[in-house]
Design a protein around this motif. Structure first.
Motif, PDB file in Angstrom:
ATOM      1  N   SER A  70      38.290  42.323  44.269  1.00  0.00           N
ATOM      2  CA  SER A  70      39.553  42.752  43.972  1.00  0.00           C
ATOM      3  C   SER A  70      40.550  42.512  45.010  1.00  0.00           C
ATOM      4  O   SER A  70      41.570  43.102  45.000  1.00  0.00           O
ATOM      5  CB  SER A  70      39.412  44.496  43.957  1.00  0.00           C
ATOM      6  N   LYS A  87      44.315  41.774  44.100  1.00  0.00           N
ATOM      7  CA  LYS A  87      45.064  42.851  43.416  1.00  0.00           C
ATOM      8  C   LYS A  87      46.357  43.245  44.084  1.00  0.00           C
ATOM      9  O   LYS A  87      47.455  43.421  43.388  1.00  0.00           O
ATOM     10  CB  LYS A  87      44.380  44.130  43.039  1.00  0.00           C
ATOM     11  N   PRO A 139      36.933  44.114  30.335  1.00  0.00           N
ATOM     12  CA  PRO A 139      36.621  44.640  31.874  1.00  0.00           C
ATOM     13  C   PRO A 139      36.254  46.160  31.861  1.00  0.00           C
ATOM     14  O   PRO A 139      36.422  46.946  30.896  1.00  0.00           O
ATOM     15  CB  PRO A 139      38.283  44.312  32.269  1.00  0.00           C
ATOM     16  N   ASN A 144      35.908  49.741  34.552  1.00  0.00           N
ATOM     17  CA  ASN A 144      36.174  50.173  35.947  1.00  0.00           C
ATOM     18  C   ASN A 144      34.870  50.285  36.754  1.00  0.00           C
ATOM     19  O   ASN A 144      34.026  50.627  36.045  1.00  0.00           O
ATOM     20  CB  ASN A 144      36.889  51.354  35.924  1.00  0.00           C
ATOM     21  N   TYR A 145      34.945  50.368  38.165  1.00  0.00           N
ATOM     22  CA  TYR A 145      33.699  50.634  38.817  1.00  0.00           C
ATOM     23  C   TYR A 145      32.838  51.869  38.502  1.00  0.00           C
ATOM     24  O   TYR A 145      31.643  51.781  38.488  1.00  0.00           O
ATOM     25  CB  TYR A 145      33.962  50.593  40.250  1.00  0.00           C
ATOM     26  N   SER A 149      41.382  50.669  43.192  1.00  0.00           N
ATOM     27  CA  SER A 149      41.012  49.404  42.825  1.00  0.00           C
ATOM     28  C   SER A 149      40.356  49.323  41.199  1.00  0.00           C
ATOM     29  O   SER A 149      39.370  48.869  41.114  1.00  0.00           O
ATOM     30  CB  SER A 149      39.969  49.007  43.881  1.00  0.00           C
ATOM     31  N   ASN A 188      39.684  48.164  37.769  1.00  0.00           N
ATOM     32  CA  ASN A 188      39.839  46.966  36.897  1.00  0.00           C
ATOM     33  C   ASN A 188      40.783  46.906  35.627  1.00  0.00           C
ATOM     34  O   ASN A 188      41.548  45.763  35.475  1.00  0.00           O
ATOM     35  CB  ASN A 188      38.455  46.506  36.919  1.00  0.00           C
ATOM     36  N   SER A 239      40.418  36.832  34.000  1.00  0.00           N
ATOM     37  CA  SER A 239      39.374  37.223  35.269  1.00  0.00           C
ATOM     38  C   SER A 239      39.726  36.863  36.481  1.00  0.00           C
ATOM     39  O   SER A 239      39.067  37.077  37.678  1.00  0.00           O
ATOM     40  CB  SER A 239      38.204  36.317  34.740  1.00  0.00           C
ATOM     41  N   LEU A 267      39.965  39.682  38.962  1.00  0.00           N
ATOM     42  CA  LEU A 267      38.829  40.457  38.968  1.00  0.00           C
ATOM     43  C   LEU A 267      37.762  39.472  39.894  1.00  0.00           C
ATOM     44  O   LEU A 267      36.762  40.140  39.862  1.00  0.00           O
ATOM     45  CB  LEU A 267      38.177  40.959  37.751  1.00  0.00           C
TER      46      LEU A 267
END
Length: 809
Positions: A353, A356, A387, A389-390, A407, A409, A446, A449
């Motif tokens: 990341s 970003k 995608p 997210n964490y 952060s 995504n 991508s 990311l």
């Protein structure tokens, strides 16, 4: 003219010609470079202390000739070898006569009578000791003295004299035998080294110790007689031990040493100026380099229990544009499986990341968003790309700066989709990322990311460029210097007088222009967003890093847990940390927040506390912004706030989420002029998100108010925007899984309706499937091929989408 006169004139002419030829032969008898043997590569810290060195190509420890000779060594050497060194013209005839007498009496060669100058010539020629060679040495010694100072000759001797074993030159000998620089040696140590070149094959450390001690002590006594030393100092010096086995040289920056080797050789091949010598005084801070090495070693010992073998750190001085610590890896060459020889600062790796902030800054700079513009955070599928997210959650909508600090995504992908990945690709090229070797279409969305590769060097350089640009706001009167984005330097080349050439001297610091990659205001807003401390999700452990320092920082984790990144900056320093395995093996728990961030903050603890970036007020504009949406305030925004934004913010759109709605006189129901007289209506501004965004947004924002339902009798007033598919999106391709028992699985379809208690009637290919109420989820197993999905609510509102079910193969 008589024949006798002609013969006399010809003889005179021939004599003159011979004299001229002899003179020319004498003048050109020395080569342009007296010594051509390969030298060791040597890197010193900014204060001159040795960081790392490597053996020369011919297997000798031979440092390049130093700029000066220590006074103690010069005094010891002259007293031992050539006491009239400063008086003779290169040859001491008195010494030669004395040597001749001694040799005749002894009936063997016991003394050569060579001066230091003659010994320099002999060392450069490497010829056998014969009478003829002695005569050549005499001639060339005169020639050497003609164009070189006594100090130059001493430097040549000190840099090329043999000191036993495979050690050549005073500097290498000092480190190999005493583990210190020549300037720091004592009188006893200097006397020991001064007598070694006289007979290095017979008298060297570790062998013939008694003879070496006697020679040293005799020299110390001679220094007393010459009134260079007092008796007490000489006697104390005699008590000092002589060295035993050669010592290993320091290896505090081995990866930077290898980088210098590579760049030096490439510079020679390409006729490009890198350095005039294989010894450089770097910009590295000696004590900081050692502390960073120790930090990395300590963390590496901990991480290796989890199979994480490598770690690297790079520290840059923003204002000087220099490298002050370069630790390309831990250094354990004895353990080959660790691959500690790999310089991870140069290695292309997935950035996770860490790119970003560049997208956020670019969108601010180009007028796509404002700092807190709401970005969609909902389940997303783009051409088969989904995608996540964490934390696997969704916010519905989130301010851009908070999406960056957390952060997330999905918002990042949504932002790149809006900005367009070819434009961002070109932007990264402008920042100087050298590893984007494929066209933009190869990376696609991508790219944001970690779909590309970057190096620590390029990443730190780009962040340093933004920091330098913001620092120079006042220096350049609001203009920009493109050289702010030049690579950092790890040593300063020397000018014609041997003085370092600084970065500002090499580049015209006033070569300014109106525009830059990113404007001052966008950089300032980006760094403020990166400073935000409330970091749940991927960066949920932020509390353990809280400190008094203002710090902009970002972590990154590559796909498969292969790379852990952390990069942070202040107005003074940039620190970049990477942890992982050089061979690319991923490990559980290898995340930026867990593995790299703790190292980053520990390194910042070693650095002085500086001031935060100054606000570039002349490059920021006060703009009225909608507090809820973060967009430029429109006519229906009820809660407005002044915000400092880049002037490009004027190009952003007005708030699309605040709308004027019409309510009945009680304010309970929505109405239209078809069911309520306009004079009886209550007009009110309302914050309305699209259904999918609203579905998740109101879960985390309890103050979000649903739109009132329509008053009975106003059912036909729907606006066609009450339903939305969350998954799958229009024209998406869905994969039908196969269960463990071999049967065909199902896909969960998910929709949302603006009314909480609404009913939705589901149809696939015009065939009714079922009805859902309140929670609109449905597990289906459609056959492979293209299908039409139709959703109808009780008011007749329709939503039609197309999707493709993929075959199991």
């Amino acid at each position: 003219m008589s024949s006798k006169d002609k013969r006399s004139s010809a003889a005179l002419w021939m004599t003159d010609l011979v004299c001229v030829l002899l003179l020319l032969a004498f003048l050109f008898s020395l080569p342009g470079q007296l010594f051509i043997s390969p030298t060791s590569f040597v890197i010193e810290a900014s204060d001159g202390r040795l960081l790392s060195a490597s053996i020369a190509k011919d297997g000798q420890w031979r440092f390049p000739v130093a700029d000066s000779v220590p006074v103690r060594f010069a005094q010891c050497l002259i007293a031992f070898e050539d006491k009239r060194f400063y008086k003779h013209p290169g040859v001491d005839f008195m010494a030669m006569a004395r040597a001749a007498r001694q040799n005749i009496r002894a009936k063997s060669v016991v003394s050569g009578g060579s001066t230091i100058t003659m010994q320099v010539i002999r060392l450069s020629r490497g010829a056998d000791r014969t009478l003829w060679q002695k005569l050549i040495e005499v001639l060339l010694a005169f020639r050497l003295e003609l164009t070189n100072s006594k100090q130059d000759i001493l430097k040549l001797y000190a840099g090329n004299a043999p000191f036993g074993s495979n050690v050549v030159g005073l500097d290498a000998a000092a480190w190999r035998y005493f583990g210190r620089s020549a300037e720091s040696l004592s009188w006893g140590e200097m006397a020991t080294l001064a007598v070694l070149p006289n007979s290095p094959s017979l008298v060297r450390p570790g062998k013939n110790s008694a003879r070496l001690i006697k020679k040293r002590n005799d020299l110390l006594d001679k220094l007393v007689r010459l009134h260079i030393l007092d008796r007490a100092t000489a006697d104390l010096s005699k008590l000092e031990p002589i060295p035993d086995e050669p010592l290993p040289l320091p290896q505090y920056a081995p990866h930077l040493l290898n980088r210098f080797k590579t760049e030096y050789r490439a510079g020679i091949r390409n006729a490009r100026f890198v350095s005039t010598t294989t010894r450089i005084t770097s910009t590295l801070d000696f004590s900081l380099q050692l502390r960073v090495n120790e930090l990395l070693k300590r963390y590496n010992n901990r991480y290796r229990a989890n199979g994480i073998n490598n770690i690297a750190a790079l520290v840059l001085d923003v204002k000087k544009g220099t490298v002050i610590s370069y630790a390309g890896n831990i250094y354990q060459p004895e353990n080959k499986e660790l691959e500690s020889h790999v310089d991870m600062i140069k290695a292309p790796r997935s950035p996770g990341s860490t790119l970003k902030p560049f997208l956020y800054a670019s969108m601010l700079n180009d007028g796509f968003i404002l700092p807190k513009t709401l970005i969609a955070d909902i389940p997303t599928q783009i051409s088969g790309y989904s995608p996540q997210n964490y934390d696997m959650g969704y916010d519905g909508a989130i301010p851009a700066d908070r999406a960056l600090s957390r952060s997330l995504n999905i918002p990042a992908v949504k932002m790149l989709q809006s900005y367009k990945y070819p434009r961002f690709y070109d932007k990264l090229k402008q920042f100087g990322f050298s590893t984007l070797s494929q066209p933009a279409d190869h990376y696609g969305l991508s790219l944001i990311l970690g779909g590309s590769e970057v190096t620590m060097w390029d990443l730190a350089k780009a962040y340093m460029g933004m920091a330098r640009t913001l620092n120079h706001f006042n220096d350049y009167k609001g203009r920009y210097n493109p050289h702010d984005y030049d690579p950092p330097v790890y040593f300063h080349p020397l000018d014609g007088h041997g003085q370092p050439i600084s970065r500002d001297q090499r580049f015209d610091r006033f070569q300014t222009q109106i525009n830059s990659i990113i404007d001052h205001g966008s950089i300032w807003n980006t760094f403020n967003a990166m400073e935000e401390l409330m970091r749940p999700g991927e960066e949920g452990l932020w509390e353990q890093f809280s400190s008094s320092k203002r710090l902009a920082w970002k972590t990154g984790t590559s796909f498969g847990f292969r790379d852990a990144w952390a990069i942070g900056l202040t107005s003074d320093y940039v620190v970049c940390v990477w942890a992982g395995n050089a061979d690319g093996e991923g490990r559980p728990g290898l995340t930026g927040i867990d593995a790299a961030a703790p190292v980053l903050f520990d390194i910042f603890k070693q650095l002085p506390v500086g001031k935060w970036f100054k606000t570039p007020k002349n490059k920021l504009k006060q703009m009225m912004v909608c507090r809820q949406s973060g967009y430029k305030a429109g006519a229906y925004c009820t809660d407005k706030v002044m915000q400092l934004v880049s002037p490009a913010g004027e190009k952003t759109t007005l708030c699309p989420y605040h709308k004027m709605i019409h309510l009945d006189r009680t304010g309970t129901y929505r109405v239209t002029d078809g069911c309520e007289q306009p004079s009886l209506m209550v007009h009110k501004a309302w914050f309305v998100l699209p259904p999918a965004m609203e579905y998740y947004y109101k879960i985390k924002n309890s103050d979000y108010k649903d739109l009132p339902v329509y008053k009975p009798g106003c059912e036909d007033a729907g606006n066609g925007n009450v339903m939305e598919m969350i998954y799958p999106k229009n024209y998406a391709s869905v994969y039908i899984p196969v269960e463990l028992d071999g049967t065909r699985g199902k896909v969960v379809f998910n929709a949302t309706h603006r009314r909480a208690n609404a009913s939705i009637y589901w149809h696939i290919d015009n065939e009714y499937v079922t009805t859902t109420k309140n929670y609109h989820q449905l597990a289906l197993s459609p056959p492979a091929g293209k299908h039409t999905l139709t959703l109808v609510d009780e008011d007749g509102e329709r939503l039609v989408q197309v999707f493709t079910a993929l075959d199991k193969d």
